[in-house]
Design a protein around this motif. Structure first.
Motif, short mmCIF file in Angstrom:
data_model
loop_
_atom_site.label_atom_id
_atom_site.label_comp_id
_atom_site.label_asym_id
_atom_site.label_seq_id
_atom_site.Cartn_x
_atom_site.Cartn_y
_atom_site.Cartn_z
N CYS A 43 9.58 -29.34 64.49
CA CYS A 43 11.46 -29.50 63.42
C CYS A 43 11.19 -30.17 62.28
O CYS A 43 11.78 -30.49 61.36
CB CYS A 43 12.14 -29.76 65.06
N ILE A 44 10.60 -31.43 62.50
CA ILE A 44 10.58 -32.76 61.88
C ILE A 44 9.10 -31.90 60.92
O ILE A 44 9.32 -32.64 59.57
CB ILE A 44 9.85 -33.85 62.33
N GLY A 45 7.82 -31.20 61.23
CA GLY A 45 7.46 -30.99 60.15
C GLY A 45 7.65 -29.41 59.30
O GLY A 45 7.79 -29.72 58.33
N PHE A 46 9.25 -28.74 59.78
CA PHE A 46 9.79 -27.76 58.94
C PHE A 46 11.39 -28.54 57.68
O PHE A 46 11.29 -28.65 56.75
CB PHE A 46 11.40 -27.74 60.08
N ILE A 47 10.91 -30.13 57.99
CA ILE A 47 11.98 -30.61 56.75
C ILE A 47 11.15 -30.41 55.69
O ILE A 47 11.22 -30.34 54.58
CB ILE A 47 12.24 -32.10 57.52
N LEU A 48 9.42 -31.49 55.91
CA LEU A 48 8.65 -31.39 55.17
C LEU A 48 8.61 -29.86 54.14
O LEU A 48 8.35 -30.05 52.90
CB LEU A 48 7.72 -32.18 55.45
N GLY A 49 8.35 -28.96 55.11
CA GLY A 49 8.06 -27.62 54.73
C GLY A 49 9.48 -27.26 53.59
O GLY A 49 9.14 -26.22 52.34
N TYR A 50 11.34 -27.65 53.77
CA TYR A 50 12.03 -27.19 53.08
C TYR A 50 11.90 -27.74 51.92
O TYR A 50 12.26 -27.57 50.73
CB TYR A 50 13.25 -27.43 53.96
N PHE A 51 11.67 -28.58 51.66
CA PHE A 51 11.30 -30.02 50.39
C PHE A 51 10.08 -28.61 49.46
O PHE A 51 10.19 -29.00 48.42
CB PHE A 51 10.65 -31.16 51.08
N LEU A 52 8.94 -28.90 50.05
CA LEU A 52 8.20 -28.09 49.39
C LEU A 52 8.82 -26.02 48.91
O LEU A 52 8.63 -26.39 47.32
CB LEU A 52 7.05 -27.79 49.88
N ILE A 53 9.65 -26.01 49.53
CA ILE A 53 9.67 -24.68 48.85
C ILE A 53 11.24 -25.12 48.03
O ILE A 53 10.86 -24.39 46.77
CB ILE A 53 11.09 -24.02 50.23
N ALA A 54 12.41 -26.27 47.76
CA ALA A 54 13.03 -26.54 47.58
C ALA A 54 12.26 -27.11 45.83
O ALA A 54 13.00 -26.60 44.37
CB ALA A 54 13.50 -27.74 47.31
N PHE A 55 10.87 -27.56 45.95
CA PHE A 55 10.55 -28.20 44.65
C PHE A 55 9.77 -27.67 44.14
O PHE A 55 8.91 -27.65 43.12
CB PHE A 55 10.81 -29.79 44.91
N VAL A 56 8.69 -26.91 44.95
CA VAL A 56 7.49 -26.36 44.31
C VAL A 56 7.60 -24.51 44.11
O VAL A 56 7.29 -24.05 42.94
CB VAL A 56 6.46 -26.07 44.57
N LEU A 57 8.33 -23.83 45.06
CA LEU A 57 8.29 -21.56 44.94
C LEU A 57 9.58 -21.80 44.14
O LEU A 57 9.35 -21.09 43.29
CB LEU A 57 8.48 -22.23 46.60
N LEU A 58 10.21 -22.64 45.02
CA LEU A 58 12.26 -22.72 44.29
C LEU A 58 11.89 -22.86 42.29
O LEU A 58 12.72 -21.58 41.31
CB LEU A 58 13.14 -22.83 44.44
#
Length: 477
Positions: free
Chosen positions: A74-89
């Motif tokens: 779940c801690i890894g999830f946080i970094l994953g969501y930030f990558l989605i927010a600032f790379v994919l979106l």
């Protein structure tokens, strides 16, 4: 009767939300929600959409075998969501996409686009149907079977209810129903914990102290690197699982793409990412408390970890109110994931496969057909009635996300092009090669791949595309 009334009242509220949000139905409403969703509503609803009925039942039982080490992921999830927010979106919003796989057509080619959409349709159909089968089975066994309701009727009614409240408003309706369902799920979880603590004869501070002192409250594993629970494996796997299962999944991204602006979508994604740790910590804490209750009452723990919560909450051991709360929690968690899956599958098939985004008549027919496919798959799983088969299906779904990871990574991180005609063969060869490597590792080194197999699958796809590709400086990533 109390449970049935509760469920009927629950669905009555869902239909009321659907009625209010789908007054002016259109394809733009169904697919994109008119790009007018409040970001905070999307963020809150996404918590429930990410937690299926299986998660609601299974996560508390994880502490039996792996303690609280799931929090590492779940801690890894946080970094994953930030990558989605600032790379994919930013890419998705810049291209104004209805489905995220349209990016592959613009970056690589038509076959890459169709291949990505096909892998999504395959994995999401099987995965969502399996998850919903488990929930139908639980509700039928503990709630409806004693009333003489056949399993077939349980499945048909539940799937048709989803179809009814999503058929007009689509994703616009789901943004609001997910918010309601997330609220119900979290309230049910908190109230179940309250009743368990009360049954143990503790107050809240004593319960927190008891959980922290319990040997099963261990979160971090830094010792055995071969263990699937090793911190580095769990942390990295959490990042890549989120990137693939959320950032490259039309089901999970479709709601985020309904936000008014990119900035709103990024706030939604980051907020939602942070919320995952405390919610799962509550689930795991419930598991520790249930194990304490079993010891206090001299009750043997179940052989399967998934049965831990059901053993107490679904059988009346903690009183009828907990049975009602359990039912609401499972229904809320399962429906918030199943309804979005049905909508996303309809969107991807109409837009990606049929290339008929504006055909409202086709959309309605496909949406109904997807509901029928869900019914057929769920009834087929009931006939098979084999846990090993279901486990194998989950593994298959895991393999299908690797090529998506490789395709998007290749498109976003390089300026190379690949002959489009080779892409389908690469995306089939990569999972096959991963399967061979997994079997070989078990035979030669006694090593079992866990979630890291997803990363390996994506890397192999990326490497194959790189070998076949050539540099093109004019590519706009």
């Amino acid at each position: 009767m109390i449970i049935l009334i509760t469920i009927l009242a629950y669905f009555g509220f869902l239909f009321l939300i659907s009625r209010l949000t789908a007054r002016r139905s259109s394809n733009d409403v169904f697919y994109r929600g008119n790009r007018n969703s409040p970001w905070y509503m999307v963020a809150f609803g996404m918590v429930g959409a990410s937690i299926s009925g299986i998660t609601f039942v299974s996560v508390p039982g994880l502490v039996m075998a792996t303690d609280m080490t799931y929090i590492q992921m779940c801690i890894g999830f946080i970094l994953g969501y930030f990558l989605i927010a600032f790379v994919l979106l930013p890419v998705y919003y810049r291209l104004n996409l209805t489905t995220i796989y349209s990016y592959l057509r613009q970056r690589i080619g038509e076959r890459a686009y169709k291949t990505g959409a096909f892998f999504f349709l395959l994995s999401k159909t099987i995965g969502a149907a399996v998850r919903f089968y488990v929930v139908c089975f639980i509700l039928h066994t503990f709630v409806l079977a004693p009333l003489g309701v056949p399993f077939v009727l349980t499945v048909v009614v539940m799937v048709m209810l989803i179809w009814l409240y999503t058929r007009r408003g689509g994703i616009k309706t789901l943004v609001w129903t997910d918010t309601f369902q997330t609220l119900c799920m979290i309230m049910a979880l908190v109230l179940i914990i309250y009743h368990v603590v009360e049954t143990l004869g503790m107050n809240s501070s004593e319960a927190v102290s008891a959980i922290c002192a319990d040997s099963h409250s261990r979160i971090f594993e830094f010792g055995d690197w071969r263990s699937k629970q090793h911190f580095l494996k769990q942390f990295l796997s959490g990042i890549f699982v989120v990137l693939v299962m959320t950032g490259l999944d039309q089901d999970m991204m479709q709601k985020n793409l309904t936000c008014k602006t990119l900035r709103d979508a990024q706030k939604d994604m980051c907020t939602y990412g942070f919320a995952f740790v405390p919610v799962n910590l509550l689930f795991l804490s419930l598991g520790v408390l249930l194990m304490m209750l079993a010891r206090q009452q001299g009750v043997a723990l179940p052989e399967k970890s998934d049965d831990l919560l059901c053993m107490f909450a679904a059988t009346g051991e903690l009183g009828n109110i907990v049975v009602v709360l359990f039912t609401i929690g499972v229904v809320a968690a399962s429906f918030s994931s199943a309804d979005s899956a049905m909508t996303a599958l309809t969107t991807s098939f109409c837009v990606d496969i049929m290339n008929r985004e504006n055909d409202e008549r086709l959309r309605k027919r496909v949406h109904f057909a997807v509901a029928l496919v869900f019914v057929v798959f769920i009834l087929a799983f009931k006939v098979i009635n084999s846990t090993s088969i279901i486990d194998a299906i989950y593994i298959l779904c895991g393999y299908t996300y690797g090529p998506l990871l490789g395709l998007f990574a290749y498109g976003l991180l390089t300026k190379r092009n690949t002959p489009d005609r080779f892409v389908p063969y690469v995306c089939v060869a990569s999972p096959v090669l991963c399967f061979v490597l997994d079997i070989s590792a078990q035979l030669l080194w006694n090593y079992n791949f866990g979630y890291e197999l997803l990363m390996l699958n994506g890397f192999i796809t990326f490497a194959e595309l790189w070998i076949l590709g050539y540099t093109n400086r004019n590519i706009n990533r």
